[in-house]
Design a protein around this motif. Structure first.
Motif, PDB file in Angstrom:
ATOM      1  N   HIS A  23       0.830  -1.205   0.000  1.00 13.74           N
ATOM      2  CA  HIS A  23       0.000   0.000   0.000  1.00 13.74           C
ATOM      3  C   HIS A  23       0.868   1.261   0.000  1.00 13.74           C
ATOM      4  CE1 HIS A  23      -2.709  -3.065   1.802  1.00 13.74           C
ATOM      5  NE2 HIS A  23      -3.534  -2.538   0.911  1.00 13.74           N
ATOM      6  N   VAL A  24       1.886   1.266   0.828  1.00 15.63           N
ATOM      7  CA  VAL A  24       2.783   2.418   0.903  1.00 15.63           C
ATOM      8  C   VAL A  24       3.550   2.568  -0.407  1.00 15.63           C
ATOM      9  CG1 VAL A  24       4.777   3.446   2.088  1.00 15.63           C
ATOM     10  CG2 VAL A  24       2.995   2.271   3.398  1.00 15.63           C
ATOM     11  N   MET A  25       4.042   1.460  -0.931  1.00 13.80           N
ATOM     12  CA  MET A  25       4.806   1.532  -2.180  1.00 13.80           C
ATOM     13  C   MET A  25       3.976   2.098  -3.328  1.00 13.80           C
ATOM     14  SD  MET A  25       7.124  -1.833  -2.414  1.00 13.80           S
ATOM     15  CE  MET A  25       8.147  -2.352  -1.073  1.00 13.80           C
ATOM     16  N   VAL A  26       2.752   1.635  -3.447  1.00 15.38           N
ATOM     17  CA  VAL A  26       1.893   2.115  -4.525  1.00 15.38           C
ATOM     18  C   VAL A  26       1.581   3.598  -4.341  1.00 15.38           C
ATOM     19  CG1 VAL A  26      -0.423   1.918  -5.539  1.00 15.38           C
ATOM     20  CG2 VAL A  26       0.916  -0.138  -5.072  1.00 15.38           C
ATOM     21  N   ALA A  27       1.194   4.001  -3.139  1.00 16.41           N
ATOM     22  CA  ALA A  27       0.864   5.403  -2.876  1.00 16.41           C
ATOM     23  C   ALA A  27       2.087   6.297  -3.078  1.00 16.41           C
ATOM     24  CB  ALA A  27       0.307   5.566  -1.460  1.00 16.41           C
ATOM     25  N   ARG A  28       3.235   5.857  -2.603  1.00 13.76           N
ATOM     26  CA  ARG A  28       4.478   6.631  -2.751  1.00 13.76           C
ATOM     27  C   ARG A  28       4.851   6.768  -4.222  1.00 13.76           C
ATOM     28  NH1 ARG A  28       9.035   4.054   0.462  1.00 13.76           N
ATOM     29  NH2 ARG A  28       8.185   5.204   2.211  1.00 13.76           N
ATOM     30  N   ASN A  29       4.788   5.682  -4.958  1.00 12.10           N
ATOM     31  CA  ASN A  29       5.115   5.736  -6.386  1.00 12.10           C
ATOM     32  C   ASN A  29       4.138   6.618  -7.157  1.00 12.10           C
ATOM     33  OD1 ASN A  29       7.489   4.218  -6.565  1.00 12.10           O
ATOM     34  ND2 ASN A  29       6.346   2.306  -6.539  1.00 12.10           N
ATOM     35  N   PHE A  30       2.847   6.513  -6.830  1.00 18.94           N
ATOM     36  CA  PHE A  30       1.844   7.354  -7.478  1.00 18.94           C
ATOM     37  C   PHE A  30       2.162   8.828  -7.242  1.00 18.94           C
ATOM     38  CE2 PHE A  30      -2.275   9.631  -7.046  1.00 18.94           C
ATOM     39  CZ  PHE A  30      -2.658   9.593  -8.385  1.00 18.94           C
ATOM     40  N   MET A  31       2.445   9.168  -5.999  1.00 18.90           N
ATOM     41  CA  MET A  31       2.768  10.552  -5.650  1.00 18.90           C
ATOM     42  C   MET A  31       3.994  11.031  -6.416  1.00 18.90           C
ATOM     43  SD  MET A  31       2.578  13.334  -3.872  1.00 18.90           S
ATOM     44  CE  MET A  31       1.477  12.931  -2.559  1.00 18.90           C
ATOM     45  N   TYR A  32       5.064  10.262  -6.325  1.00 19.92           N
ATOM     46  CA  TYR A  32       6.337  10.713  -6.875  1.00 19.92           C
ATOM     47  C   TYR A  32       6.358  10.694  -8.400  1.00 19.92           C
ATOM     48  CZ  TYR A  32      11.350  11.396  -7.263  1.00 19.92           C
ATOM     49  OH  TYR A  32      12.580  11.908  -7.555  1.00 19.92           O
ATOM     50  N   ARG A  33       5.899   9.609  -8.981  1.00 15.13           N
ATOM     51  CA  ARG A  33       6.042   9.422 -10.425  1.00 15.13           C
ATOM     52  C   ARG A  33       4.962  10.094 -11.254  1.00 15.13           C
ATOM     53  NH1 ARG A  33       9.794   5.030 -11.337  1.00 15.13           N
ATOM     54  NH2 ARG A  33      10.214   3.997  -9.366  1.00 15.13           N
ATOM     55  N   HIS A  34       3.834  10.410 -10.652  1.00 13.50           N
ATOM     56  CA  HIS A  34       2.741  10.977 -11.440  1.00 13.50           C
ATOM     57  C   HIS A  34       2.298  12.349 -10.941  1.00 13.50           C
ATOM     58  CE1 HIS A  34       2.436   7.268 -13.637  1.00 13.50           C
ATOM     59  NE2 HIS A  34       2.407   6.612 -12.485  1.00 13.50           N
TER      60      HIS A  34
END
Length: 181
Positions: A23-34
Motif C-alpha cells: 500500500h505504501v509503495m503504490v501510494a508513494r510511487n503514485f505521488m512521486y512518479r505521477h
C-alpha cells in the motif's frame, strides 16, 4: 525509489527492505512518479506564461500583445489588484501576483486559490488540511515525503496528492487558462 530497491512484494515477502508494505509503495510511487511531475510541469508552464505576460507589457518591441484586456481586468479585480490603471501596469501587477503565489512557502495559503476557488471548497480544504500554499514548495514537500523512511502512511500520500491537485488546478491549469488567453 530508494537505493536498496526496487523491492518486489509477494505473498512470501510482504514488505520491502525498509519495512513498508504494498500500500505504501503504490501510494508513494503514485505521488512521486505521477502527481508531483504533472503538478510541477503545469505550474512551471504557468510561471513561464506569467513571465511572457510581463514581457508583453514591458517590451513594446517584443511582438507580444495583450489580446483580451477585459479578461485580464476581470481576473486582476478578482485578485484584488487595481484594475483602473493602464493595461500594461495591470498586466505587470497580475503577472507579479501569479509569480509570487507560485513561489509562496507551502505553509502560507495560496492567493490564487483564495481568489478563484469556490468559498465552500476553501472551507472544506482548510478543515481537511488540503488548502495548498505555493505550488513549487508543495511539490518539494510532497517529494520529500517520498524519501525512504520519512513517510509510511499511504493515506497521507493520497491526501497530499489531493492537496497537489488543488495547487495544480489553480496555480497551474487555471492560471494558464487566464494567462494564455
Amino acid at each position: 525509489l530508494c537505493a536498496n530497491g526496487p523491492c518486489r512484494i509477494s505473498p512470501k515477502v510482504p514488505r520491502g527492505v525498509c519495512g513498508v508494505d504494498a500500500h505504501v509503495m503504490v501510494a508513494r510511487n503514485f505521488m512521486y512518479r505521477h502527481v508531483t511531475i504533472g503538478t510541477s510541469a503545469n505550474i512551471f508552464h504557468a510561471q513561464q506564461a506569467a513571465r511572457t505576460l510581463k514581457a508583453a507589457a514591458q517590451k513594446n518591441d517584443s511582438g507580444l500583445k495583450i489580446r483580451d484586456k477585459d479578461k485580464l481586468l476581470k481576473y486582476a479585480e478578482m485578485a484584488g489588484l487595481n484594475s483602473h490603471e493602464d493595461i500594461n501596469k495591470v498586466a505587470i501587477h497580475f503577472a507579479h501576483w501569479v509569480l509570487e503565489d507560485i513561489g509562496r512557502p507551502y505553509w502560507e495559503e495560496s492567493a490564487m486559490v483564495k481568489a478563484f476557488a469556490p468559498p465552500q471548497r476553501q472551507e472544506l480544504w482548510r478543515k481537511l488540511n488540503l488548502f495548498p500554499g505555493g505550488g513549487f514548495s508543495e511539490v518539494a514537500i510532497a517529494q520529500t515525503k517520498c524519501m525512504t523512511n520519512l513517510n509510511a502512511d499511504p493515506v497521507d500520500f493520497l491526501l497530499t496528492a489531493v492537496r497537489l491537485g488543488v495547487a495544480n488546478e489553480y496555480q497551474g491549469l487555471f492560471a494558464l487558462d487566464i494567462l494564455q488567453e
